[in-house]
Design a protein around this motif. Sequence first.
Motif, PDB file in Angstrom:
ATOM      1  N   CYS A  69       0.869  -1.176   0.000  1.00  0.00           N
ATOM      2  CA  CYS A  69       0.000   0.000   0.000  1.00  0.00           C
ATOM      3  C   CYS A  69       0.905   1.225   0.000  1.00  0.00           C
ATOM      4  CB  CYS A  69      -0.891   0.030   1.232  1.00  0.00           C
ATOM      5  SG  CYS A  69      -2.002  -1.370   1.371  1.00  0.00           S
ATOM      6  N   TYR A  70       0.893   1.950  -1.096  1.00  0.00           N
ATOM      7  CA  TYR A  70       1.736   3.139  -1.264  1.00  0.00           C
ATOM      8  C   TYR A  70       0.817   4.352  -1.344  1.00  0.00           C
ATOM      9  CZ  TYR A  70       5.115   6.361  -3.357  1.00  0.00           C
ATOM     10  OH  TYR A  70       5.926   7.433  -3.607  1.00  0.00           O
ATOM     11  N   LYS A  71       1.045   5.348  -0.496  1.00  0.00           N
ATOM     12  CA  LYS A  71       0.189   6.525  -0.482  1.00  0.00           C
ATOM     13  C   LYS A  71       1.042   7.780  -0.549  1.00  0.00           C
ATOM     14  CE  LYS A  71      -2.677   8.186   2.940  1.00  0.00           C
ATOM     15  NZ  LYS A  71      -3.704   8.059   3.956  1.00  0.00           N
ATOM     16  N   ILE A  85      -3.054  10.035  -3.078  1.00  0.00           N
ATOM     17  CA  ILE A  85      -3.108   9.054  -4.164  1.00  0.00           C
ATOM     18  C   ILE A  85      -2.696   7.727  -3.535  1.00  0.00           C
ATOM     19  CG2 ILE A  85      -2.183   8.321  -6.386  1.00  0.00           C
ATOM     20  CD1 ILE A  85      -1.470  11.322  -6.860  1.00  0.00           C
ATOM     21  N   GLU A  87      -2.025   3.693  -4.056  1.00  0.00           N
ATOM     22  CA  GLU A  87      -1.753   2.629  -5.019  1.00  0.00           C
ATOM     23  C   GLU A  87      -1.597   1.315  -4.266  1.00  0.00           C
ATOM     24  OE1 GLU A  87       0.818   5.237  -8.259  1.00  0.00           O
ATOM     25  OE2 GLU A  87       1.840   3.761  -7.028  1.00  0.00           O
ATOM     26  N   ILE A  89       0.038  -2.299  -4.930  1.00  0.00           N
ATOM     27  CA  ILE A  89       1.055  -2.832  -5.839  1.00  0.00           C
ATOM     28  C   ILE A  89       1.296  -4.306  -5.516  1.00  0.00           C
ATOM     29  CG2 ILE A  89       3.435  -2.542  -6.643  1.00  0.00           C
ATOM     30  CD1 ILE A  89       3.177   0.409  -5.554  1.00  0.00           C
ATOM     31  N   ILE A  95       0.864  -2.102 -10.548  1.00  0.00           N
ATOM     32  CA  ILE A  95      -0.188  -1.391  -9.822  1.00  0.00           C
ATOM     33  C   ILE A  95      -1.515  -2.112 -10.054  1.00  0.00           C
ATOM     34  CG2 ILE A  95      -1.468   0.780  -9.631  1.00  0.00           C
ATOM     35  CD1 ILE A  95       1.129   2.219 -10.475  1.00  0.00           C
ATOM     36  N   THR A  97      -4.425  -1.246  -8.324  1.00  0.00           N
ATOM     37  CA  THR A  97      -5.434  -0.188  -8.329  1.00  0.00           C
ATOM     38  C   THR A  97      -4.784   1.114  -7.890  1.00  0.00           C
ATOM     39  OG1 THR A  97      -7.673   0.407  -7.619  1.00  0.00           O
ATOM     40  CG2 THR A  97      -6.269  -0.568  -5.967  1.00  0.00           C
ATOM     41  N   LYS A  98      -5.364   2.193  -8.378  1.00  0.00           N
ATOM     42  CA  LYS A  98      -4.872   3.522  -8.022  1.00  0.00           C
ATOM     43  C   LYS A  98      -6.094   4.408  -7.816  1.00  0.00           C
ATOM     44  CE  LYS A  98      -1.760   7.128  -9.753  1.00  0.00           C
ATOM     45  NZ  LYS A  98      -0.779   7.453 -10.806  1.00  0.00           N
ATOM     46  N   LYS A  99      -6.161   5.070  -6.657  1.00  0.00           N
ATOM     47  CA  LYS A  99      -7.312   5.920  -6.343  1.00  0.00           C
ATOM     48  C   LYS A  99      -6.835   7.248  -5.797  1.00  0.00           C
ATOM     49  CE  LYS A  99     -10.576   2.423  -5.998  1.00  0.00           C
ATOM     50  NZ  LYS A  99     -11.724   2.294  -6.699  1.00  0.00           N
ATOM     51  N   ASN A 100      -7.513   8.302  -6.200  1.00  0.00           N
ATOM     52  CA  ASN A 100      -7.294   9.630  -5.645  1.00  0.00           C
ATOM     53  C   ASN A 100      -8.432   9.933  -4.672  1.00  0.00           C
ATOM     54  OD1 ASN A 100      -5.173   9.972  -7.445  1.00  0.00           O
ATOM     55  ND2 ASN A 100      -6.403  11.090  -8.913  1.00  0.00           N
TER      56      ASN A 100
END
Length: 148
Positions: A69-71, A85, A87, A89, A95, A97-100
Amino acid sequence: PQEIQADHALCTFNSIGFLSDSDQIKAFKSLHGALKDGGKIIIDCMNQLFIARHFMPVTESIRPDGITCYKKNTFDTYSSILHSILELIDNNGNIITKKNFNQRLYTPLEIKKILEYLGFKILNMWGSFDGTELSLDVPQIIVTAQKI
């Protein structure tokens, strides 16, 4: 809905701040209307004062299933909005999923004033569910209030 007339309500796990300020006030007003006279609420939200002091532009953690989990965060001190943001991974660096998302963070005083304005009496405010005192070094605001 006002016809609910509940004894209690919970707003937990940072469910506050994903609306505009005016819509957030409307949501609290609706909550007030859905409670019986004397009904109580518990609110759990992020402490803007903590975030401003302990801001982390990047956080990264690995879940038990190996997903990272990368934020990436930016904090607008003028509007008090945390822009993030997120991501997820996989183990191969792809990736998933990627969410803003954006969240308006409130200070303890802002939450208190909004609730009092809408007809709640503040019963207690803490920095955690274990009763830790509010400070610049605790990430949460826990409020108990009663409809008057």
